[in-house]
Design a protein around this motif. Structure first.
Motif, PDB file in Angstrom:
ATOM      1  N   THR A 286       0.850  -1.186   0.000  1.00 53.25           N
ATOM      2  CA  THR A 286       0.000   0.000   0.000  1.00 53.25           C
ATOM      3  C   THR A 286       0.885   1.235   0.000  1.00 53.25           C
ATOM      4  O   THR A 286       1.781   1.363   0.829  1.00 53.25           O
ATOM      5  N   LEU A 287       0.636   2.147  -0.951  1.00 56.88           N
ATOM      6  CA  LEU A 287       1.450   3.345  -1.090  1.00 56.88           C
ATOM      7  C   LEU A 287       0.648   4.588  -0.754  1.00 56.88           C
ATOM      8  O   LEU A 287      -0.572   4.641  -0.954  1.00 56.88           O
ATOM      9  N   GLY A 288       1.348   5.599  -0.255  1.00 60.09           N
ATOM     10  CA  GLY A 288       0.721   6.879   0.044  1.00 60.09           C
ATOM     11  C   GLY A 288       0.545   7.704  -1.215  1.00 60.09           C
ATOM     12  O   GLY A 288       0.750   7.235  -2.342  1.00 60.09           O
ATOM     13  N   GLU A 289       0.181   8.966  -1.034  1.00 61.52           N
ATOM     14  CA  GLU A 289      -0.062   9.854  -2.162  1.00 61.52           C
ATOM     15  C   GLU A 289       1.238  10.165  -2.908  1.00 61.52           C
ATOM     16  O   GLU A 289       2.324  10.143  -2.335  1.00 61.52           O
TER      17      GLU A 289
ATOM     18  N   GLU B  54       5.353   7.281  -0.250  1.00 64.03           N
ATOM     19  CA  GLU B  54       5.639   6.579   0.999  1.00 64.03           C
ATOM     20  C   GLU B  54       4.984   5.201   0.979  1.00 64.03           C
ATOM     21  O   GLU B  54       3.864   5.032   0.499  1.00 64.03           O
ATOM     22  N   VAL B  55       5.714   4.211   1.492  1.00 67.71           N
ATOM     23  CA  VAL B  55       5.165   2.870   1.636  1.00 67.71           C
ATOM     24  C   VAL B  55       4.429   2.804   2.974  1.00 67.71           C
ATOM     25  O   VAL B  55       5.048   2.891   4.035  1.00 67.71           O
ATOM     26  N   ILE B  56       3.113   2.699   2.906  1.00 60.19           N
ATOM     27  CA  ILE B  56       2.295   2.675   4.127  1.00 60.19           C
ATOM     28  C   ILE B  56       2.320   1.291   4.754  1.00 60.19           C
ATOM     29  O   ILE B  56       2.432   1.121   5.962  1.00 60.19           O
ATOM     30  N   SER B  57       2.194   0.272   3.929  1.00 62.85           N
ATOM     31  CA  SER B  57       2.293  -1.098   4.425  1.00 62.85           C
ATOM     32  C   SER B  57       2.917  -1.954   3.344  1.00 62.85           C
ATOM     33  O   SER B  57       2.865  -1.629   2.156  1.00 62.85           O
ATOM     34  N   ASP B  58       3.510  -3.045   3.756  1.00 58.53           N
ATOM     35  CA  ASP B  58       4.213  -3.921   2.838  1.00 58.53           C
ATOM     36  C   ASP B  58       3.863  -5.362   3.204  1.00 58.53           C
ATOM     37  O   ASP B  58       3.664  -5.674   4.390  1.00 58.53           O
TER      38      ASP B  58
END
Length: 204
Positions: A15-18, A194-198
């Motif tokens: 999941t990636l940020g803006e 930004e990588v929010i979750s991996d």
């Protein structure tokens, strides 16, 4: 006794940020002949340092290097690159405009917002595969992941009087590799998120 090992992925996708880059596909005219003066404003947007050696191609919609000498082009990010965060950076490298062979090395650095209060210097990290021991850059689309930690190096270049020098920015440098010339290719499709979750895989 037989023991089987099982792997379970706890998240099925990243999941990636803006998007933190403005005009990353270089469709707009903003970066054309990026002025040296922009390097002093620190208000966001494109900047260039080291002389006017990056240019905007209005036909092919990319930035290209004239390979004359080391120069960098980049963009200040709207959010601070902060300790403990992980970022995914992607970009596309293309051949020179004249159709000649790609030469040199594209050095890519991400700079954080942690800086010395006196000198204003930020810390930086070379993206994997772009540092001095990485060899020549080849054509292709690259995706790199970097985590901000205490191992980052202080950015020792530039004017010590510039506040927050280089802080929270992505930078593309035309460099040499061994006896090669300076990087003479193009860059396009630039993205920083930004990588929010991996995805996390556990074994048992």
């Amino acid at each position: 006794d037989r023991k089987d090992e099982y792997n379970i992925t706890l998240a099925d996708r990243k999941t990636l940020g803006e998007e933190l880059i403005v005009n990353g596909n270089l469709e707009d005219e903003a970066p054309e002949n990026v002025p040296q003066a922009i390097a002093n404003d620190h208000l966001g947007g494109w900047f260039m340092s080291g002389g006017p050696h990056w240019f905007w191609d209005s036909i092919n919609k990319n930035l290209f290097s004239d390979a004359y000498q080391h120069s960098r082009v980049g963009q200040y990010l709207p959010e601070p690159v902060s300790l403990g965060k992980t970022y995914e950076i992607s970009y596309t490298v293309g051949k020179p405009q004249d159709g000649s062979s790609l030469d040199g090395r594209l050095w890519v650095t991400l700079h954080d917002n942690i800086h010395d209060a006196t000198t204003g210097r930020s810390n930086y990290k070379s993206l994997p595969g772009t540092s001095s021991d990485s060899g020549l850059t080849t054509v292709g689309t690259y995706t790199k992941t970097v985590t901000v930690d205490g191992s980052w190096t202080s950015w020792i270049y530039g004017d010590t009087n510039m506040i927050n020098y280089g802080a929270s920015s992505i930078n593309f440098h035309n460099k040499t590799s061994g006896g090669s010339g300076y990087f003479n290719g193009t860059i396009d499709n630039i993205s920083v998120r930004e990588v929010i979750s991996d995805p996390i895989t556990v074994s048992f």
